[in-house]
Enzyme design. Structure first.
Site, PDB file in Angstrom:
ATOM      1  N   CYS A 183       0.827  -1.212   0.000  1.00  0.00           N
ATOM      2  CA  CYS A 183       0.000   0.000   0.000  1.00  0.00           C
ATOM      3  C   CYS A 183       0.866   1.269   0.000  1.00  0.00           C
ATOM      4  CB  CYS A 183      -0.996  -0.032   1.158  1.00  0.00           C
ATOM      5  SG  CYS A 183      -2.317   1.185   0.962  1.00  0.00           S
ATOM      6  N   HIS A 240      -3.180  -5.452   1.633  1.00  0.00           N
ATOM      7  CA  HIS A 240      -2.622  -5.664   2.972  1.00  0.00           C
ATOM      8  C   HIS A 240      -2.658  -7.129   3.425  1.00  0.00           C
ATOM      9  CE1 HIS A 240      -2.377  -1.367   3.876  1.00  0.00           C
ATOM     10  NE2 HIS A 240      -3.549  -1.240   3.260  1.00  0.00           N
ATOM     11  N   GLU A 254      -0.884  -8.360   5.609  1.00  0.00           N
ATOM     12  CA  GLU A 254      -0.639  -8.353   7.053  1.00  0.00           C
ATOM     13  C   GLU A 254      -1.928  -8.256   7.852  1.00  0.00           C
ATOM     14  OE1 GLU A 254      -0.195  -5.835   5.071  1.00  0.00           O
ATOM     15  OE2 GLU A 254      -0.677  -3.922   6.047  1.00  0.00           O
TER      16      GLU A 254
END
Lengths: 293, 188
Positions: free
Chosen positions: B82, B170, B172
């Protein structure tokens, strides 16, 4: 393709961690905040210290001004609605605001209920003075929590109190047996599931910022050292002598909160911080932190 | 002994730290994940991961504290998600400090504002991923040396150039370690 999921709302808040969210009242201030390194800006009609001085009813900002700011900056734009004011929140969501602050800084619209934040596509942030209040707001759908502090005072003492209370209550939870959590959930008037989740994580299940009284780079560092994920600065920047320099210094101090050399460096030669207000000089009826239920 | 650094100035650093640690464990590689806050921290890394966050803020901070110099001087591979993708670009649609390690142009907030943020299943190198796109950027033009890893329709959302990687979403936030493992294998 899914929009407005819990993951997207809480995820948005996570992207602001380690950053500074700055109150601005016009396009010029928004540009200054962005250039200084604000992670997001909060558009409102008056900064809290002016709201306090002006009296009367404080409402959502004029949509024209919010729109101008959205068009001006590339970073996310937040704006405030009155506690419980569903329609103001709908208006801000329609304008394209990225996050709504259901805020005690404005005059409450509902003295019993907060907004059902799960019904919205965009995320909400809400203020809290203790763990119970934080978890109730999350139960209503808040994707981010901030301390209430005492807005518009430039006095950090209330934000410190609220952050210490929240962090202390979380540490207490971690020492409890599971069956003890049921009683605690009742005592702090919060859903058991969120109490359990908080105990397990050892931190709030959403991003937790400091707000209400941050006026200097050192204040920002203090709140970060107490466990904040980032800071909101209301009146502290544009009521100081030198807004550009204060804004930059607070950004640096938040990112490098644990490095006293950096703090000393950025704190030098800033000029005067906003004029502060002693909490005991505020009449009970004028305490913004007591708004919200 | 491999050292993976997570840039720790602004953004969802904690989430990347957890996933990178898990990725190292899964690969059974002897190594360490560290947080990168200074020139010295950055200089000892074999690879650096840049989290999501605000690219304007992270860009300013890595220039001011010398982390950008450390990455360029030591030729350290970077994996950006991002905001990290934005920083890896040579150019964006906005005037801001960049790392500029990849020959690509990136458009910020390419899919719109937060109300347009979305979750969608995507395909990378033949595998499915749950893509979480938050005010996400997209690649808006690439040079010859840049390889496309993933697209939504004709919009490029994942790229690789040498050992540098950039993705618009994302991983994560979804406990998915595969892309972190891929990057770690690249820099081993």
């Amino acid at each position: 393709m899914l929009h407005g999921t819990e993951l997207l709302k809480k995820g948005f808040a996570k992207m602001t961690k380690g950053g500074v969210i700055m109150d601005v009242v016009n396009v010029e201030q928004a540009a200054i905040a962005e250039d200084a390194g604000a992670v997001s800006i909060m558009a409102l009609e008056k900064v809290p210290s002016d709201i306090r001085a002006a009296g009367g009813v404080a409402r959502m900002a004029d949509p024209t001004m919010v729109q101008e700011i959205i068009d001006e900056v590339s970073i996310p734009v937040m704006a405030k609605v009155r506690i419980g004011h569903i329609a103001e929140a709908q208006i801000l969501q329609t304008l394209g605001v990225d996050m709504i602050d259901e805020s005690e800084v404005l005059t409450p619209a509902d003295d019993t209920f907060h907004i059902d934040k799960k019904k919205f596509t965009i995320p909400f942030v809400c203020g809290a003075r203790n763990l119970g209040e934080a978890l109730r707001r999350m139960d209503e759908g808040a994707a981010m929590i901030r301390t209430k502090g005492e807005p518009g005072t430039g006095n950090i003492v209330e934000a410190v109190r609220h952050m210490r209370i929240i962090m202390g209550q979380i540490r207490e939870l971690q020492n409890k047996e599971e069956e003890e959590l049921w009683t605690i959930a009742r005592e702090i008037e919060s859903p058991l599931e969120l109490v359990k989740e908080t105990a397990k994580l050892g931190k709030l299940p959403v991003v937790n910022f400091a707000a209400g009284g941050v006026a200097t780079p050192a204040d920002a560092s203090l709140m970060m050292q107490l466990g904040s994920d980032g800071v909101f600065v209301g009146s502290g920047i544009f009521k100081s002598d030198n807004p550009e320099e204060f804004a930059k210094a607070i950004v640096e101090a938040t990112a490098h909160y644990n490095e006293p050399e950096v703090l000393a460096d950025v704190s030098r030669g800033l000029g005067k911080a906003m004029h502060g207000l002693e909490i005991s000089e505020i009449a009970d009826a004028d305490r913004m932190q007591d708004r919200g239920w | 002994m491999i050292i993976i650094g997570i840039l720790d100035l602004q953004g969802d650093v904690y989430e990347h730290f957890q996933i990178a640690q898990k990725a190292l464990d899964n690969l059974n590689v002897e190594g360490q994940v560290i947080k990168v806050r200074t020139y010295e921290d950055a200089s000892q890394c074999n690879g650096i991961i840049i989290s999501g966050g605000e690219s304007t803020v992270i860009g300013k901070l890595i220039v001011e504290n010398g982390i950008k110099d450390a990455i360029i001087k030591n030729d350290i591979p970077v994996f950006g998600t991002c905001a990290g993708m934005v920083l890896l670009a040579r150019k964006t649609d906005y005037d801001q400090p960049l790392l500029g390690l990849m020959d690509m142009e990136v458009k910020r907030n390419a899919f719109g504002r937060q109300k347009d943020s979305f979750e969608q299943e995507i395909d990378i190198l033949g595998e499915k991923y749950s893509g979480v796109f938050i005010r996400a950027p997209a690649v808006d033009g690439i040079g010859d040396k840049v390889q496309i890893l993933s697209q939504i329709g004709n919009i490029i959302i994942g790229v690789k150039q040498g050992k540098n990687m950039a993705i618009a979403f994302h991983p994560e936030l979804t406990e998915d370690t595969r892309l972190h493992e891929y990057f770690i294998k690249e820099v081993l």
